[in-house]
Design a protein around this motif. Structure first.
Motif, mmCIF file in Angstrom:
data_model
loop_
_atom_site.group_PDB
_atom_site.id
_atom_site.type_symbol
_atom_site.label_atom_id
_atom_site.label_comp_id
_atom_site.label_asym_id
_atom_site.label_seq_id
_atom_site.Cartn_x
_atom_site.Cartn_y
_atom_site.Cartn_z
ATOM 1 N N HIS A 8 -76.710 -77.581 5.577
ATOM 2 C CA HIS A 8 -75.688 -77.192 6.483
ATOM 3 C C HIS A 8 -76.038 -75.815 6.450
ATOM 4 O O HIS A 8 -76.029 -75.580 5.879
ATOM 5 N N ARG A 9 -76.245 -75.760 8.008
ATOM 6 C CA ARG A 9 -76.610 -73.838 8.055
ATOM 7 C C ARG A 9 -75.165 -73.815 8.299
ATOM 8 O O ARG A 9 -73.838 -74.489 8.586
ATOM 9 N N PRO A 10 -74.786 -72.682 7.755
ATOM 10 C CA PRO A 10 -73.877 -72.113 7.934
ATOM 11 C C PRO A 10 -73.081 -71.379 9.363
ATOM 12 O O PRO A 10 -74.353 -71.468 10.129
ATOM 13 N N SER A 11 -72.342 -71.174 9.471
ATOM 14 C CA SER A 11 -71.528 -71.194 10.887
ATOM 15 C C SER A 11 -71.766 -69.862 11.094
ATOM 16 O O SER A 11 -72.457 -69.064 10.282
ATOM 17 N N ARG A 12 -71.498 -69.952 12.217
ATOM 18 C CA ARG A 12 -71.855 -68.125 13.387
ATOM 19 C C ARG A 12 -70.683 -67.439 12.237
ATOM 20 O O ARG A 12 -70.878 -65.961 12.292
ATOM 21 N N ILE A 13 -69.602 -67.489 12.001
ATOM 22 C CA ILE A 13 -68.678 -66.730 11.922
ATOM 23 C C ILE A 13 -69.197 -66.406 9.980
ATOM 24 O O ILE A 13 -68.752 -65.410 9.965
ATOM 25 N N THR A 14 -69.347 -67.793 9.225
ATOM 26 C CA THR A 14 -70.183 -67.091 7.738
ATOM 27 C C THR A 14 -71.408 -65.935 8.112
ATOM 28 O O THR A 14 -71.317 -64.804 7.616
ATOM 29 N N ARG A 15 -72.560 -66.320 9.095
ATOM 30 C CA ARG A 15 -72.972 -65.307 8.964
ATOM 31 C C ARG A 15 -72.598 -64.717 9.389
ATOM 32 O O ARG A 15 -73.616 -63.334 9.399
#
Length: 342
Positions: A8-15
């Motif tokens: 699972h790639r981190p979401s844009r918000i998480t990044r």
């Protein structure tokens, strides 16, 4: 059969939240630079007319946009990265940038006063509240920064190697007070705060010279900060004019600012050798402040000869701040900014 668990790639918000760990308070230098440019263009209205007024308003709106964006980002950073905020407050250099927030508030309020004062009682009240908030926070930041220096070096006290023109920032906020404070009717408080800055500026200037002798030149990465030495005399000159002081005091302040501009320009080669980074924004507000004083002095008795140089200086300052803004945009897109400090 593939039994590997899906990644699972981190979401844009998480990044984005992760990147905000590195959002140091020095980012408010962008707001200061654009506020300074706005004030310079507003001062140029006597020479360039409505065009200058329109550009000054555009600069003010952009500064306000960046300010709101940074404030929201700082709230998120404080929520998710409180240790990073605490580290900035303990840092031997970055702690001085804590004063950039209240200074930005005072500058934005000052622009609002220049543009909209006496147009609406409600707006006047909001501008007064914003200016008072910034003024009180700036004074508190100044006391906190200088009180910190009284500790031992191991406990956050002053270290000569870490002393840079960045430490002038709290002083700048105090000498700035009369530019809007007089107009809104708080001349006594603004003058008192101006006196604090007037006391601290020569003290810090002397300390900077001692630091140069004791610890050698500034680190190459911090070389753009030498431009900050221009700010205090430029703002003090504007305040002398605000107080209707003898014109000779304003010309003397302009001369000191010119000297520090010439001194700063001797470091241009070193500055250009550095990869673009947030320290380059240290050139923006100083150039804008000196440009504003130059434009103002060109309108005073005996200053007609300065009108063309001041107008050219306005063009140079505008190109500089536009270039810094584009460089910041590219740095963010390419992942060169909002990274751990080297």
């Amino acid at each position: 059969m593939n039994t590997q668990a899906p990644t699972h790639r981190p979401s844009r918000i998480t990044r984005a939240i992760a990147l905000l760990e590195h959002l140091a308070p020095a980012w408010f230098a962008m707001v200061m630079g654009w506020c300074g440019l706005s004030l310079a263009w507003l001062r140029a209205t006597d020479v360039l007319g409505d065009t200058a007024l329109g550009l000054g308003l555009v600069g003010a709106l952009f500064a306000l946009f960046v300010f709101v964006l940074l404030c929201l980002s700082c709230v998120v950073r404080l929520t998710f990265h409180p240790n990073a905020v605490a580290a900035d407050m303990r840092h031997p250099v970055r702690h001085a940038f804590m004063a950039t927030l209240p200074l930005s508030i005072m500058l934005l309020a000052g622009i609002g006063v220049s543009l909209f004062w006496n147009t609406s009682r409600t707006l006047d009240t909001l501008l007064t509240f914003a200016w008072v908030l910034g003024s009180v926070l700036e004074l508190a930041a100044s006391v906190w920064v200088i009180a910190r220096w009284l500790n031992t070096p191991d406990n956050g006290g002053l270290q000569w190697a870490a002393f840079t023109p960045v430490f002038f920032i709290p002083v700048i906020g105090n000498v700035l007070a009369p530019l809007a404070g007089v107009t809104i009717g708080l001349e006594s408080w603004a003058t008192a705060q101006f006196g604090i800055g007037l006391l601290l500026w020569p003290v810090l200037q002397t300390m900077l010279l001692i630091r140069m002798v004791q610890a050698g030149p500034l680190a190459a990465r911090m070389s753009p900060s030498i431009f900050i030495t221009m700010v205090a005399p430029s703002i003090i000159g504007l305040c002398f004019l605000q107080f209707d002081a003898p014109l000779s005091l304003a010309w003397g302040s302009w001369g000191i600012g010119l000297f520090f501009l010439a001194l700063s320009l001797t470091q241009i080669h070193t500055i250009l050798e550095q990869p673009f980074g947030l320290p380059h924004w240290a050139m923006s507000f100083p150039m804008a402040a000196f440009t504003t004083l130059s434009l103002r002095m060109s309108q005073e008795q005996g200053g007609a000869w300065l009108e063309l140089p001041a107008t050219l200086l306005l063009a140079v300052t505008s190109l500089l701040i536009l270039g810094l803004t584009l460089g910041t945009w590219r740095g963010l897109r390419h992942g060169q900014l909002l990274v751990p400090e080297k």
